[in-house]
Design an enzyme around this catalytic site. Sequence first.
Site, PDB file in Angstrom:
ATOM      1  N   SER A 219       0.886  -1.033  -0.061  1.00  0.00           N
ATOM      2  CA  SER A 219       0.069   0.074   0.069  1.00  0.00           C
ATOM      3  C   SER A 219       0.968   1.189   0.116  1.00  0.00           C
ATOM      4  O   SER A 219       1.724   1.490  -0.922  1.00  0.00           O
ATOM      5  CB  SER A 219      -0.972   0.045   1.289  1.00  0.00           C
ATOM      6  OG  SER A 219      -1.916   0.968   1.061  1.00  0.00           O
ATOM      7  N   GLU A 340      -9.349  -5.446  -4.616  1.00  0.00           N
ATOM      8  CA  GLU A 340      -8.671  -4.517  -3.751  1.00  0.00           C
ATOM      9  C   GLU A 340      -9.703  -3.535  -3.050  1.00  0.00           C
ATOM     10  O   GLU A 340      -9.737  -3.141  -2.141  1.00  0.00           O
ATOM     11  CB  GLU A 340      -7.607  -3.763  -4.540  1.00  0.00           C
ATOM     12  CG  GLU A 340      -6.301  -4.530  -4.891  1.00  0.00           C
ATOM     13  CD  GLU A 340      -5.475  -4.357  -3.825  1.00  0.00           C
ATOM     14  OE1 GLU A 340      -5.621  -3.838  -2.898  1.00  0.00           O
ATOM     15  OE2 GLU A 340      -4.233  -4.731  -3.868  1.00  0.00           O
ATOM     16  N   HIS A 444      -7.899  -5.324  -0.140  1.00  0.00           N
ATOM     17  CA  HIS A 444      -6.648  -4.665   0.018  1.00  0.00           C
ATOM     18  C   HIS A 444      -6.143  -5.345   1.585  1.00  0.00           C
ATOM     19  O   HIS A 444      -6.894  -5.383   2.389  1.00  0.00           O
ATOM     20  CB  HIS A 444      -7.099  -3.258   0.322  1.00  0.00           C
ATOM     21  CG  HIS A 444      -5.640  -2.162   0.184  1.00  0.00           C
ATOM     22  ND1 HIS A 444      -4.886  -2.261  -0.690  1.00  0.00           N
ATOM     23  CD2 HIS A 444      -5.457  -1.553   1.246  1.00  0.00           C
ATOM     24  CE1 HIS A 444      -4.034  -1.335  -0.294  1.00  0.00           C
ATOM     25  NE2 HIS A 444      -3.970  -1.136   0.956  1.00  0.00           N
TER      26      HIS A 444
END
Length: 532
Positions: A219, A340, A444
């Site tokens: 990330s 995600e 995610h």
Amino acid sequence: MTTHRVLTNLARALACALTAVLAAAWPAAPAPRAESAGSAVTVPGPGGLVRGVGHDGYRTFEGVPYAAPPVGRLRWAPPHRPASWSGVRDAGRPASACPQQAGEVPGGSTDEDCLYLNVTAPDDASPAHPRPVIVWLHGGGFTTGAGSSYDAHRMATRGDVVVVTVNYRLGALGFLAHGALPGSGTFGLADQQAALRWVRAGIGAFGGDARDVTLAGESAGGYGVCAQLASPAAAGLFDRAIIESGPCTGRPDRPFAPFAVPLATARAAGADLAAKVGCGSAHDVPACLRRVPVARLLAAQDTGQQPAYGTPLLPLDPAAAISAGRFHHVPVLLGANHDEGNGWAAGIIAAGNPVTPATWPDVVAAFFPAPGQARAVVQEYPVHADDGGPVFGAVVGDADFACPTAGTGRLLAARVPVWRYEFADEHAPPLTPGTPPFPLGAPHASELPYLFDLGGRPRALTAAQHRLADTMIGYWTRFARTGDPNGPAAPRWPRGAVLSLVPDRTAPTGTTGTRHHCAFWDALGRPSGAAQ
């Protein structure tokens, strides 16, 4: 519901969803490690002797300083060398996380004395038999997170590598920009470079090979790797790169994936922050800001923080640098997760913003305000009676992660070896407590429990998921060792293909671009991505 109300509700929900997604993968508090009797381990670190802890098959050294505390006149200054010490320094527990609101770090932190790293090494790693090194940059939107949240003992022991996890300055303390502060806008990135210099100079004493360093992150941490690839000041500091869910070609008009902003934009945000805390009209703005309590700065800063480009450390937007080939030419392992966007979509829906055929056009318009874009997205991604959440998640995931990752991979592969994956375990352990409004699949950060024990606590995995975790650790650490993730007893990972990481069904796939509508996003002028 009116468009104005939709936009207002979504703006509020977005902040909540961002916080929830960033914090949800970590337990409320780290679990203590089981230590063996007589487990003290002492090594000569760069600043003096440090005493770590021996465990069953590995050693940890936590809270090791790599830079001086950024306090007083060093607040908003480049990182300085830490002071040396006499005697033996205890490295048996983590140092404070860098200042942040409560979330991943229980209760948050207001302690600026936070520039520390943690080393996890196999028992038999030594200067005589050094192991490859993986330096891990945590995610958290450049506003939250800590290196100590990532228990790396499985990666270290199964992969036979040394893992270094790093704290770096976050939020306004790491990324505020002001014309009177040299280097501002990138202090958090400068911290990462200082940690890499510490690794080059000192990791040998801990059993790591200073000539074999892989920089990795997820990330915002993955985007930090992108920034270091594009930073001239990072030349020679690492030999390979791993980027998880942090595509280098992120865009500032999307609020989900990380990105960089022009220095002028960062300075405007810095001026706004200075005004909020009462320093906007001060005779000496930096001196005034350095007197502001940390808690007040945290309350005043924006939810999102981004590094600035057009600076000495980051002259170009990483997307532009990679497109032009102006990046450090090292092998790259790169990927994203199949779903995600689902975590954000679920958070926004749970906050009272339903996605139905009636509300869908207004929801899309909130994120795609350019003329004609919203209509095109609605046509490409129609919502029916009961699929609003997954469709919303697909739009976020495709536009901001899957297709930018494809574009980043294509640009990098023109100049360096690239290995691409997609984590696609649709039954990955949930990142949030309770029942989400729809199944989240592989959202995610869902790959992280396969590599680390987050917060020191292993997630409940099935036997097949444990095998996938071992396979992934094998790929990641072989890549760190040789630049090629392939090895015996693992599915073949061809260069040029995307490897779909699924329990007992890991295999190359050629449908990633089609599945994520990348041709559509290319035609719409979205982040550069290539259909495959």
